[in-house]
Scaffold this active site. Sequence first.
Site, PDB file in Angstrom:
ATOM      1  N   LYS A   1       0.897  -1.264  -0.023  1.00  0.00           N
ATOM      2  CA  LYS A   1      -0.082  -0.080  -0.130  1.00  0.00           C
ATOM      3  C   LYS A   1       0.916   1.136   0.013  1.00  0.00           C
ATOM      4  O   LYS A   1       0.476   2.410  -0.641  1.00  0.00           O
ATOM      5  CB  LYS A   1      -1.075   0.089   1.189  1.00  0.00           C
ATOM      6  CG  LYS A   1      -2.095  -0.816   1.189  1.00  0.00           C
ATOM      7  CD  LYS A   1      -3.239  -0.566   0.201  1.00  0.00           C
ATOM      8  CE  LYS A   1      -4.254  -1.337  -0.238  1.00  0.00           C
ATOM      9  NZ  LYS A   1      -4.622  -2.670   0.294  1.00  0.00           N
TER      10      LYS A   1
ATOM     11  N   LYS B   1      -3.299 -12.043  -8.422  1.00  0.00           N
ATOM     12  CA  LYS B   1      -4.552 -12.492  -7.759  1.00  0.00           C
ATOM     13  C   LYS B   1      -5.723 -11.539  -8.477  1.00  0.00           C
ATOM     14  O   LYS B   1      -5.780 -10.465  -8.881  1.00  0.00           O
ATOM     15  CB  LYS B   1      -4.496 -12.305  -6.235  1.00  0.00           C
ATOM     16  CG  LYS B   1      -4.575 -11.074  -5.645  1.00  0.00           C
ATOM     17  CD  LYS B   1      -5.162 -11.178  -4.113  1.00  0.00           C
ATOM     18  CE  LYS B   1      -5.287  -9.721  -3.856  1.00  0.00           C
ATOM     19  NZ  LYS B   1      -5.842  -9.862  -2.372  1.00  0.00           N
TER      20      LYS B   1
ATOM     21  N   LYS C   1     -10.483  -6.520  -6.398  1.00  0.00           N
ATOM     22  CA  LYS C   1     -11.259  -5.163  -6.952  1.00  0.00           C
ATOM     23  C   LYS C   1     -10.172  -4.278  -7.361  1.00  0.00           C
ATOM     24  O   LYS C   1     -10.480  -3.631  -8.378  1.00  0.00           O
ATOM     25  CB  LYS C   1     -12.105  -4.837  -5.696  1.00  0.00           C
ATOM     26  CG  LYS C   1     -13.323  -5.408  -5.859  1.00  0.00           C
ATOM     27  CD  LYS C   1     -14.087  -5.244  -4.351  1.00  0.00           C
ATOM     28  CE  LYS C   1     -14.012  -6.894  -3.706  1.00  0.00           C
ATOM     29  NZ  LYS C   1     -14.551  -6.702  -2.414  1.00  0.00           N
TER      30      LYS C   1
HETATM   31  P1  TYM Z   1     -10.748  -8.923   1.596  1.00  0.00           P
HETATM   32  O1  TYM Z   1     -12.302  -8.083   1.972  1.00  0.00           O
HETATM   33  O2  TYM Z   1      -9.637  -8.598   0.916  1.00  0.00           O
HETATM   34  O3  TYM Z   1     -11.148 -10.328   1.010  1.00  0.00           O
HETATM   35  C1  TYM Z   1     -12.140 -11.104   1.669  1.00  0.00           C
HETATM   36  C2  TYM Z   1     -11.801 -12.798   1.697  1.00  0.00           C
HETATM   37  O4  TYM Z   1     -11.752 -12.935   0.238  1.00  0.00           O
HETATM   38  C3  TYM Z   1     -10.429 -13.650   0.104  1.00  0.00           C
HETATM   39  N1  TYM Z   1      -9.718 -13.360  -1.329  1.00  0.00           N
HETATM   40  C4  TYM Z   1      -9.178 -14.042  -1.942  1.00  0.00           C
HETATM   41  N2  TYM Z   1      -9.038 -15.501  -1.833  1.00  0.00           N
HETATM   42  C5  TYM Z   1      -8.676 -16.204  -2.919  1.00  0.00           C
HETATM   43  N3  TYM Z   1      -8.305 -15.744  -4.100  1.00  0.00           N
HETATM   44  C6  TYM Z   1      -8.376 -14.044  -4.415  1.00  0.00           C
HETATM   45  N4  TYM Z   1      -7.912 -13.584  -5.605  1.00  0.00           N
HETATM   46  C7  TYM Z   1      -8.861 -13.355  -3.096  1.00  0.00           C
HETATM   47  N5  TYM Z   1      -9.377 -12.060  -3.121  1.00  0.00           N
HETATM   48  C8  TYM Z   1      -9.880 -12.066  -1.870  1.00  0.00           C
HETATM   49  C9  TYM Z   1      -9.400 -12.991   1.208  1.00  0.00           C
HETATM   50  O5  TYM Z   1      -8.376 -13.935   1.521  1.00  0.00           O
HETATM   51  C10 TYM Z   1     -10.551 -12.920   2.189  1.00  0.00           C
HETATM   52  O6  TYM Z   1     -10.679 -14.174   3.143  1.00  0.00           O
HETATM   53  N6  TYM Z   1      -8.672  -8.324   6.201  1.00  0.00           N
HETATM   54  C11 TYM Z   1      -9.751  -8.847   5.399  1.00  0.00           C
HETATM   55  C12 TYM Z   1     -11.287  -8.803   5.992  1.00  0.00           C
HETATM   56  C13 TYM Z   1     -10.977  -9.061   7.349  1.00  0.00           C
HETATM   57  C14 TYM Z   1     -11.358 -10.125   8.051  1.00  0.00           C
HETATM   58  C15 TYM Z   1     -11.471 -10.028   9.428  1.00  0.00           C
HETATM   59  C16 TYM Z   1     -11.167 -11.582   7.346  1.00  0.00           C
HETATM   60  C17 TYM Z   1     -11.129  -7.992   8.465  1.00  0.00           C
HETATM   61  N7  TYM Z   1     -11.325  -8.607   9.649  1.00  0.00           N
HETATM   62  C18 TYM Z   1     -11.256 -11.045  10.288  1.00  0.00           C
HETATM   63  C19 TYM Z   1     -11.092 -12.733   8.576  1.00  0.00           C
HETATM   64  C20 TYM Z   1     -11.249 -12.304   9.908  1.00  0.00           C
HETATM   65  C21 TYM Z   1      -9.695  -8.465   3.742  1.00  0.00           C
HETATM   66  O7  TYM Z   1      -9.152  -7.477   3.558  1.00  0.00           O
HETATM   67  O8  TYM Z   1     -10.226  -9.277   2.988  1.00  0.00           O
END
Ligand code: TYM
Length: 328
Positions: free
Chosen positions: A111, A194, A197
């Site tokens: 970032k 990967k 968004k």
């Molecule tokens: P976020 O919002 O970026 O993504 C949500 C979930 O989707 C998974 N993910 C993917 N898995 C495989 N391939 C991809 N291309 C891909 N893109 C996204 C992410 O691994 C995630 O599981 N920090 C987290 C949100 C969060 C969270 C938490 C998760 C906040 N607090 C507590 C678990 C527990 C995040 O930014 O995910």
Amino acid sequence: MEKVVSGIRPTGNLHLGNYFGAVKSFVKMQDNYDCLFFVADWHSLTTHPKPEDIRRSAKTVMAEYLACGIDPSKASIYVQSDVKEVLELYLYFNMNAYLGELERVTSFKEKVRKQPDNVNAGLLTYPTLMAADILMHKADKVPVGKDQEQNMEMARLFARRFNRIYGVEYFKEPESFHFSDKAVKIPGLDGSGKMGKSEGNCIYLCDDEKTITKKVMKAVTDQGPTEPNQPKPEVIQNLFTIMEVVSTKDTLDYFNDKWNTCEIRYGDMKKQLASDICALLSPIRERILDVSADDAFLEKVAREGAERARESAAKTIREVREIIGFKS
Ligand code: TYM
């Protein structure tokens, strides 16, 4: 019963990466675990979204969770900002988190490189807020994609450190969970890393068949293999990785054979892939449309989910205050 907690940031519609990295596991786990799934709206503030976008996106993710098959009679669904106790735990964990270790987190460094004009403290302490989300409910398992591994390590570190500082065995170390035997990383269709968004390379769960087909047919490929059984370059492996999760084993084996004998026709493979993605997403898209229209239902699910999450959070905060030395 073991506890499961996980969340997704509401920054638009969910995509195939979110589905295979997280939501598919949510649906699978709800029958056998005590589950809490939330919309991580505080986490989305690092990019300063507009108020109307926050409201709309939280509702979108709720509706998409339900459309994917999360059943509110089995699992609780809530919005992170409805459970204010999380902020108190976030503060306590921040007091035990060190600048150096937060600065070394890969996603933070990325970032800093990508958005040098908005390196805010929320980005730096992103892993402590995530640890608060998880440890607040004493989760045993956390279904997440591969990209969250380092944040999971940090959550375990903060749990151990809290226990050590206060001489207690209070927080347990949560494990990551994946629907298959390994962590999932769904690649984008543009040949770059990967699906995400901010990468603009997503297939969204709400995309219609025409859009899906167009996106898949445009996926980056190469000239094709020149020798039998040669290793696949990344852009081609990406197509196979997506096929591995959306298609049957027979289909995957068929195209692997075609690759190995240098007979592969990418057009045929993409047509098959698009058709398998459409078959998976069509019923989900229809349910998204239905559920999104039912505001009363969405509000009820979020209200009941928040009540449950607050109950569990309030208990943790009471106990943590006592451990730290505050009067309850
Ligand atoms: P976020 O919002 O970026 O993504 C949500 C979930 O989707 C998974 N993910 C993917 N898995 C495989 N391939 C991809 N291309 C891909 N893109 C996204 C992410 O691994 C995630 O599981 N920090 C987290 C949100 C969060 C969270 C938490 C998760 C906040 N607090 C507590 C678990 C527990 C995040 O930014 O995910």
